[in-house]
Design a protein around this motif. Sequence first.
Motif, PDB file in Angstrom:
ATOM      1  N   ALA A 112      -3.820  -0.361   8.273  1.00 47.35           N
ATOM      2  CA  ALA A 112      -3.154  -1.543   7.836  1.00 47.35           C
ATOM      3  C   ALA A 112      -3.358  -1.722   6.511  1.00 47.35           C
ATOM      4  CB  ALA A 112      -3.481  -2.761   8.986  1.00 47.35           C
ATOM      5  N   VAL A 113      -4.690  -1.565   6.228  1.00 45.31           N
ATOM      6  CA  VAL A 113      -4.629  -1.855   4.497  1.00 45.31           C
ATOM      7  C   VAL A 113      -3.820  -0.875   3.594  1.00 45.31           C
ATOM      8  CG1 VAL A 113      -6.374  -2.049   2.712  1.00 45.31           C
ATOM      9  CG2 VAL A 113      -7.283  -2.942   4.896  1.00 45.31           C
ATOM     10  N   ARG A 114      -3.750   0.408   3.878  1.00 43.28           N
ATOM     11  CA  ARG A 114      -3.276   1.223   3.362  1.00 43.28           C
ATOM     12  C   ARG A 114      -1.695   1.002   3.188  1.00 43.28           C
ATOM     13  NH1 ARG A 114      -0.737   6.264   4.865  1.00 43.28           N
ATOM     14  NH2 ARG A 114      -0.177   5.065   6.517  1.00 43.28           N
ATOM     15  N   ASP A 115      -1.200   0.602   4.443  1.00 39.65           N
ATOM     16  CA  ASP A 115       0.193   0.292   4.672  1.00 39.65           C
ATOM     17  C   ASP A 115       0.740  -1.141   3.779  1.00 39.65           C
ATOM     18  OD1 ASP A 115       0.624   2.338   6.161  1.00 39.65           O
ATOM     19  OD2 ASP A 115       0.692   1.239   8.198  1.00 39.65           O
ATOM     20  N   ARG A 116      -0.053  -2.067   3.635  1.00 44.00           N
ATOM     21  CA  ARG A 116      -0.122  -3.252   2.828  1.00 44.00           C
ATOM     22  C   ARG A 116      -0.048  -2.868   1.306  1.00 44.00           C
ATOM     23  NH1 ARG A 116      -4.454  -6.273   4.224  1.00 44.00           N
ATOM     24  NH2 ARG A 116      -5.221  -6.363   2.049  1.00 44.00           N
ATOM     25  N   ILE A 117      -0.941  -2.044   0.919  1.00 44.94           N
ATOM     26  CA  ILE A 117      -0.931  -1.571  -0.443  1.00 44.94           C
ATOM     27  C   ILE A 117       0.395  -0.816  -0.599  1.00 44.94           C
ATOM     28  CG2 ILE A 117      -2.130  -0.331  -2.056  1.00 44.94           C
ATOM     29  CD1 ILE A 117      -4.547  -1.075  -0.803  1.00 44.94           C
ATOM     30  N   LEU A 118       0.514   0.010   0.050  1.00 43.39           N
ATOM     31  CA  LEU A 118       1.959   0.922  -0.083  1.00 43.39           C
ATOM     32  C   LEU A 118       3.099  -0.093  -0.164  1.00 43.39           C
ATOM     33  CD1 LEU A 118       2.871   3.605  -0.196  1.00 43.39           C
ATOM     34  CD2 LEU A 118       3.219   3.557   2.308  1.00 43.39           C
ATOM     35  N   ALA A 119       3.335  -1.309   0.472  1.00 42.44           N
ATOM     36  CA  ALA A 119       4.322  -2.147   0.536  1.00 42.44           C
ATOM     37  C   ALA A 119       4.521  -2.888  -0.722  1.00 42.44           C
ATOM     38  CB  ALA A 119       4.354  -3.191   1.727  1.00 42.44           C
ATOM     39  N   GLU A 120       3.463  -2.942  -1.448  1.00 48.14           N
ATOM     40  CA  GLU A 120       3.419  -3.954  -2.818  1.00 48.14           C
ATOM     41  C   GLU A 120       4.295  -3.221  -3.827  1.00 48.14           C
ATOM     42  OE1 GLU A 120      -0.414  -4.183  -3.846  1.00 48.14           O
ATOM     43  OE2 GLU A 120      -1.102  -5.319  -2.243  1.00 48.14           O
ATOM     44  N   PRO A 121       5.070  -4.097  -4.342  1.00 46.55           N
ATOM     45  CA  PRO A 121       6.072  -3.776  -5.343  1.00 46.55           C
ATOM     46  C   PRO A 121       5.304  -2.710  -6.385  1.00 46.55           C
ATOM     47  CG  PRO A 121       6.491  -5.825  -5.071  1.00 46.55           C
ATOM     48  CD  PRO A 121       5.298  -5.473  -4.591  1.00 46.55           C
ATOM     49  N   SER A 122       4.391  -2.994  -6.810  1.00 48.48           N
ATOM     50  CA  SER A 122       3.320  -1.972  -7.908  1.00 48.48           C
ATOM     51  C   SER A 122       2.999  -0.658  -7.350  1.00 48.48           C
ATOM     52  CB  SER A 122       2.147  -2.919  -8.078  1.00 48.48           C
ATOM     53  OG  SER A 122       1.393  -3.177  -7.235  1.00 48.48           O
ATOM     54  N   ALA A 123       3.152  -0.528  -5.885  1.00 51.43           N
ATOM     55  CA  ALA A 123       2.969   0.883  -5.546  1.00 51.43           C
ATOM     56  C   ALA A 123       3.787   1.916  -5.746  1.00 51.43           C
ATOM     57  CB  ALA A 123       2.660   0.649  -3.984  1.00 51.43           C
ATOM     58  N   ALA A 124       5.117   1.429  -6.170  1.00 49.95           N
ATOM     59  CA  ALA A 124       6.180   2.275  -6.671  1.00 49.95           C
ATOM     60  C   ALA A 124       5.669   3.359  -7.761  1.00 49.95           C
ATOM     61  CB  ALA A 124       7.389   1.759  -6.950  1.00 49.95           C
ATOM     62  N   ASP A 125       4.584   2.693  -8.437  1.00 51.25           N
ATOM     63  CA  ASP A 125       4.078   3.583  -9.640  1.00 51.25           C
ATOM     64  C   ASP A 125       2.754   4.309  -9.450  1.00 51.25           C
ATOM     65  OD1 ASP A 125       6.265   2.788 -11.412  1.00 51.25           O
ATOM     66  OD2 ASP A 125       5.290   0.784 -11.961  1.00 51.25           O
ATOM     67  N   LEU A 126       2.382   4.285  -8.206  1.00 51.00           N
ATOM     68  CA  LEU A 126       1.022   4.845  -7.907  1.00 51.00           C
ATOM     69  C   LEU A 126       1.408   6.097  -6.937  1.00 51.00           C
ATOM     70  CD1 LEU A 126      -0.965   1.460  -6.805  1.00 51.00           C
ATOM     71  CD2 LEU A 126      -0.825   2.976  -8.808  1.00 51.00           C
ATOM     72  N   SER A 127       0.344   7.226  -7.120  1.00 50.59           N
ATOM     73  CA  SER A 127       0.501   8.193  -6.124  1.00 50.59           C
ATOM     74  C   SER A 127      -0.242   7.720  -4.907  1.00 50.59           C
ATOM     75  CB  SER A 127      -0.422   9.228  -6.832  1.00 50.59           C
ATOM     76  OG  SER A 127      -1.776   9.123  -6.742  1.00 50.59           O
ATOM     77  N   PHE A 128       0.189   8.522  -3.975  1.00 42.84           N
ATOM     78  CA  PHE A 128      -0.675   8.410  -2.527  1.00 42.84           C
ATOM     79  C   PHE A 128      -1.906   8.564  -2.412  1.00 42.84           C
ATOM     80  CE2 PHE A 128       4.012   9.698  -0.608  1.00 42.84           C
ATOM     81  CZ  PHE A 128       4.291   8.481  -0.459  1.00 42.84           C
ATOM     82  N   ALA A 129      -2.501   9.532  -3.375  1.00 47.50           N
ATOM     83  CA  ALA A 129      -3.757   9.463  -3.505  1.00 47.50           C
ATOM     84  C   ALA A 129      -4.534   8.264  -3.996  1.00 47.50           C
ATOM     85  CB  ALA A 129      -4.237  10.801  -4.506  1.00 47.50           C
ATOM     86  N   GLU A 130      -3.811   7.785  -5.093  1.00 46.46           N
ATOM     87  CA  GLU A 130      -4.387   6.496  -5.622  1.00 46.46           C
ATOM     88  C   GLU A 130      -4.322   5.249  -4.548  1.00 46.46           C
ATOM     89  OE1 GLU A 130      -6.022   3.590  -8.186  1.00 46.46           O
ATOM     90  OE2 GLU A 130      -6.158   5.681  -7.980  1.00 46.46           O
ATOM     91  N   ILE A 131      -3.191   5.185  -3.969  1.00 46.61           N
ATOM     92  CA  ILE A 131      -3.115   4.109  -2.979  1.00 46.61           C
ATOM     93  C   ILE A 131      -4.291   4.177  -1.794  1.00 46.61           C
ATOM     94  CG2 ILE A 131      -1.519   3.494  -0.996  1.00 46.61           C
ATOM     95  CD1 ILE A 131       0.912   4.050  -2.786  1.00 46.61           C
ATOM     96  N   ARG A 132      -4.365   5.609  -1.425  1.00 49.80           N
ATOM     97  CA  ARG A 132      -5.538   5.559  -0.217  1.00 49.80           C
ATOM     98  C   ARG A 132      -6.955   5.236  -0.863  1.00 49.80           C
ATOM     99  NH1 ARG A 132      -5.769   5.422   4.848  1.00 49.80           N
ATOM    100  NH2 ARG A 132      -4.128   6.887   5.038  1.00 49.80           N
ATOM    101  N   ARG A 133      -7.172   5.579  -2.302  1.00 52.91           N
ATOM    102  CA  ARG A 133      -8.395   5.176  -2.748  1.00 52.91           C
ATOM    103  C   ARG A 133      -8.541   3.760  -2.926  1.00 52.91           C
ATOM    104  NH1 ARG A 133     -10.625   3.759  -7.171  1.00 52.91           N
ATOM    105  NH2 ARG A 133      -8.484   3.256  -8.234  1.00 52.91           N
ATOM    106  N   ARG A 134      -7.197   3.020  -3.268  1.00 52.62           N
ATOM    107  CA  ARG A 134      -7.534   1.639  -3.491  1.00 52.62           C
ATOM    108  C   ARG A 134      -7.491   0.971  -1.962  1.00 52.62           C
ATOM    109  NH1 ARG A 134      -3.132  -0.740  -8.024  1.00 52.62           N
ATOM    110  NH2 ARG A 134      -3.762   1.046  -9.821  1.00 52.62           N
ATOM    111  N   ALA A 135      -7.239   1.707  -1.038  1.00 54.55           N
ATOM    112  CA  ALA A 135      -7.426   0.931   0.310  1.00 54.55           C
ATOM    113  C   ALA A 135      -8.790   1.070   0.618  1.00 54.55           C
ATOM    114  CB  ALA A 135      -6.341   1.959   1.224  1.00 54.55           C
ATOM    115  N   PHE A 136      -9.484   2.025   0.362  1.00 58.11           N
ATOM    116  CA  PHE A 136     -11.133   1.882   0.758  1.00 58.11           C
ATOM    117  C   PHE A 136     -11.625   0.769   0.025  1.00 58.11           C
ATOM    118  CE2 PHE A 136     -10.276   6.505   2.316  1.00 58.11           C
ATOM    119  CZ  PHE A 136     -10.692   6.218   3.309  1.00 58.11           C
ATOM    120  N   HIS A 137     -11.588   0.699  -1.023  1.00 60.45           N
ATOM    121  CA  HIS A 137     -11.815  -0.441  -2.045  1.00 60.45           C
ATOM    122  C   HIS A 137     -11.769  -1.957  -1.493  1.00 60.45           C
ATOM    123  CE1 HIS A 137     -13.732   1.664  -5.703  1.00 60.45           C
ATOM    124  NE2 HIS A 137     -12.914   2.401  -5.284  1.00 60.45           N
TER     125      HIS A 137
END
Length: 229
Positions: free
Chosen positions: A53-78
Motif C-alpha cells: 500500500a505504501v509503494r502504491d501510494r507513492i507510485l500514484a503521486e504526481p512526482s512519481a512520474a519522474d522517478l524510477s521504480f527502484a527509487e519508488i521502492r527505496r522511498r517506500a521502505f523509508h
Amino acid sequence: MRSRYKLLSFDGDMTLWDFEAGMRAALHNTRTLLIERRPHMATSLADIEPMIAVRDRILAEPSAADLSFAEIRRRAFHTLLAEHDQPDDALANELYAAYLQHRFNATALYADAAPLFASLDPTLRLALLSNGNTHPEHLGIADRFDVIAFAGDDYRAKPAPDLFAQALGHTDCRAADMIHVGDALETDVAGANAIGATSVWLNRDHRPNETAIVPDYTISTLTELDTLL
C-alpha cells in the motif's frame, strides 16, 4: 521460417518473467527481516499488504512520474518505517538492499519464454525495453538480446519513445521493421503505436481492454507470437 520483421522487442516484468510473484516473495522475506530488527512492528505489519500500500501510494503521486521504480521502492521502505515506527535511514536502506536481492533470486521466467527464444528466426534482432530494474542476467537470458535498455537517468520510461529509439538506433532498423510485445497497454502498446511499430498486447489473464489504446495484435501466451512473426 524467416521473420517479416527485423527487430523484436520485449517488455520484461509480467511479459518475460513473473515480477508480481517475485515481488511478493521478496516482500515476505523482507518483512521477516524487519520484524527481526523491530519485533514490536509484528502487529502493525501482520502481512505484506501495508508494504504494498505504501509503494502504491507513492507510485500514484504526481512526482512519481519522474522517478524510477527502484527509487519508488527505496522511498517506500523509508516511508514505511516513518509511518509504522520511526524514521531510520540505515534500516530502510538495509531493507531495500535485502528486498532487491530476494527479488532477483525469486523472479522466474514464464514457462513459455524459453521455448519462444529457441524457436525464433536467428536473423531477428532482439531488444529488452524495460521500465523496471530486473536485469535479464539474473534470469540467464542477457545473451539473447542485441539491445538492453532500462528507463532511468538516460531514458524516459515507456510510453516515451526513448527506449524504442535506442533499440532502433542500435540495430539500424526502422519503426516499420519493429514489433514490440508487452503486457501494459498504457506503456508498451501506446509507446509502440506512437512510433509506428507493430504493437502486441500480451494479455495473459484475458483482461478487458477498458482504454482507447488499440494494439495491432493481442495474444495470451508467448507461444502465439510465432504466428505473428
